[in-house]
Design a protein around this motif. Structure first.
Motif, short mmCIF file in Angstrom:
data_model
loop_
_atom_site.label_atom_id
_atom_site.label_comp_id
_atom_site.label_asym_id
_atom_site.label_seq_id
_atom_site.Cartn_x
_atom_site.Cartn_y
_atom_site.Cartn_z
N PHE A 14 52.10 30.08 71.41
CA PHE A 14 52.77 28.78 70.71
C PHE A 14 52.13 27.37 70.33
CE2 PHE A 14 56.46 26.38 68.95
CZ PHE A 14 57.07 26.89 67.65
N VAL A 15 52.33 27.16 68.58
CA VAL A 15 51.82 25.99 68.85
C VAL A 15 52.63 25.69 67.77
CG1 VAL A 15 50.14 23.83 68.27
CG2 VAL A 15 49.22 26.10 69.86
N ASN A 16 52.93 24.53 67.95
CA ASN A 16 54.03 23.39 66.48
C ASN A 16 53.66 22.07 66.88
OD1 ASN A 16 55.98 22.14 65.05
ND2 ASN A 16 57.25 23.87 64.17
N LEU A 17 52.84 21.38 66.43
CA LEU A 17 52.89 20.12 65.74
C LEU A 17 53.49 18.97 64.77
CD1 LEU A 17 48.71 19.95 66.71
CD2 LEU A 17 50.71 20.12 68.37
N ASP A 18 53.71 19.49 64.18
CA ASP A 18 54.29 19.13 62.77
C ASP A 18 55.85 18.49 63.33
OD1 ASP A 18 52.55 19.38 61.01
OD2 ASP A 18 52.93 21.54 61.17
N ASP A 19 56.91 19.03 63.79
CA ASP A 19 58.16 19.04 63.84
C ASP A 19 59.03 18.35 65.44
OD1 ASP A 19 59.06 20.16 61.95
OD2 ASP A 19 58.22 22.38 62.63
N HIS A 20 59.32 17.78 65.60
CA HIS A 20 60.00 16.91 66.58
C HIS A 20 60.96 17.82 66.70
CE1 HIS A 20 57.47 13.42 66.55
NE2 HIS A 20 58.46 13.14 64.89
N GLY A 21 61.68 18.52 68.36
CA GLY A 21 62.29 18.63 68.80
C GLY A 21 62.79 19.23 70.64
N TYR A 22 62.87 20.06 70.66
CA TYR A 22 63.10 20.41 72.19
C TYR A 22 63.14 21.80 72.98
CZ TYR A 22 67.51 22.04 70.72
OH TYR A 22 68.87 22.53 69.95
N SER A 23 62.88 21.83 73.74
CA SER A 23 62.72 23.58 74.87
C SER A 23 63.90 23.26 75.21
CB SER A 23 61.34 23.69 75.08
OG SER A 23 60.25 23.34 74.65
N VAL A 24 64.53 24.65 75.82
CA VAL A 24 65.22 25.49 76.35
C VAL A 24 64.69 26.08 77.17
CG1 VAL A 24 67.35 26.38 76.56
CG2 VAL A 24 67.31 24.88 75.07
N VAL A 25 64.80 26.55 78.51
CA VAL A 25 63.52 26.58 79.06
C VAL A 25 65.30 27.95 80.62
CG1 VAL A 25 62.07 27.61 81.78
CG2 VAL A 25 61.89 25.54 79.23
N GLU A 26 65.17 28.97 80.60
CA GLU A 26 66.49 30.04 81.17
C GLU A 26 65.19 30.45 81.98
OE1 GLU A 26 69.71 32.94 80.79
OE2 GLU A 26 68.89 32.82 79.56
N LEU A 27 65.68 30.69 83.71
CA LEU A 27 64.48 31.09 84.46
C LEU A 27 66.57 32.15 85.28
CD1 LEU A 27 63.05 28.53 86.38
CD2 LEU A 27 62.43 30.23 84.67
N PRO A 29 66.70 35.65 88.03
CA PRO A 29 65.96 36.68 88.54
C PRO A 29 64.67 38.16 87.85
CG PRO A 29 68.04 36.47 90.22
CD PRO A 29 67.45 35.93 88.14
N SER A 30 65.39 38.60 86.86
CA SER A 30 65.29 39.71 85.51
C SER A 30 63.92 38.42 84.83
CB SER A 30 65.63 39.84 85.25
OG SER A 30 66.13 39.23 83.97
N GLU A 31 63.65 37.40 84.46
CA GLU A 31 62.77 36.89 83.39
C GLU A 31 62.64 35.49 83.01
OE1 GLU A 31 63.84 38.83 79.38
OE2 GLU A 31 65.32 37.27 79.59
N ALA A 32 61.47 34.84 82.94
CA ALA A 32 62.00 34.02 82.47
C ALA A 32 61.74 33.27 80.74
CB ALA A 32 60.38 32.88 82.66
N ARG A 33 62.74 32.65 80.07
CA ARG A 33 62.79 32.95 78.82
C ARG A 33 62.58 31.18 78.31
NH1 ARG A 33 66.25 36.09 74.84
NH2 ARG A 33 67.01 34.17 73.69
N TRP A 34 61.93 31.36 77.31
CA TRP A 34 61.66 30.52 76.58
C TRP A 34 62.41 29.73 74.72
CZ3 TRP A 34 57.54 32.00 79.17
CH2 TRP A 34 57.78 31.59 80.68
N GLU A 35 62.72 28.30 74.61
CA GLU A 35 63.28 28.35 73.57
C GLU A 35 62.51 27.67 73.02
OE1 GLU A 35 66.88 28.64 73.10
OE2 GLU A 35 67.56 30.99 73.10
N TRP A 36 62.62 27.79 71.44
CA TRP A 36 61.43 26.18 70.84
C TRP A 36 62.16 25.31 69.76
CZ3 TRP A 36 58.59 29.47 72.71
CH2 TRP A 36 57.54 28.73 73.86
N HIS A 37 62.84 24.36 70.01
CA HIS A 37 64.08 24.02 68.76
C HIS A 37 63.76 22.77 68.42
CE1 HIS A 37 67.32 26.51 70.27
NE2 HIS A 37 66.85 26.99 71.18
N ALA A 38 63.24 22.59 66.91
CA ALA A 38 63.02 21.52 65.65
C ALA A 38 64.86 20.95 64.75
CB ALA A 38 62.41 22.10 64.67
N ILE A 39 64.41 19.87 65.52
CA ILE A 39 65.79 18.97 64.64
C ILE A 39 64.78 18.86 63.20
CG2 ILE A 39 66.44 18.52 66.67
CD1 ILE A 39 65.31 15.12 66.45
N SER A 40 66.39 18.08 62.35
CA SER A 40 66.22 17.93 61.25
C SER A 40 65.73 16.62 60.64
CB SER A 40 67.41 18.55 60.42
OG SER A 40 68.65 17.60 61.39
#
Length: 67
Positions: A14-27, A29-40
């Motif tokens: 995943f690559v997004n060079l246009d939007d500003h935002g933040y990531s949320v990482v949740e770890l 025992p069963s998985e690692a999960r990432w979410e990418w959020h853009a702000i308006s």
């Protein structure tokens, strides 16, 4: 530029060079999960956000999966 980055590195999922935002990482025992959020509007403290992408890796796997 985003397509070139992916073409040059097959490990990039995943690559997004246009939007500003933040990531949320949740770890867990069963998985690692990432979410990418853009702000308006990065100058507005009350700006809204939207989910751009989400991926996960299950425990014991090296495969990145869409959520």
């Amino acid at each position: 530029m985003e397509e070139a980055i992916g073409a040059l590195n097959p490990h990039v999922r995943f690559v997004n060079l246009d939007d500003h935002g933040y990531s949320v990482v949740e770890l867990t025992p069963s998985e690692a999960r990432w979410e990418w959020h853009a702000i308006s509007d990065r100058r507005d403290p009350d700006a809204s956000s939207r989910l751009l992408a989400a991926r996960r890796v299950r425990s014991g796997s090296a495969r990145v999966l869409p959520v």
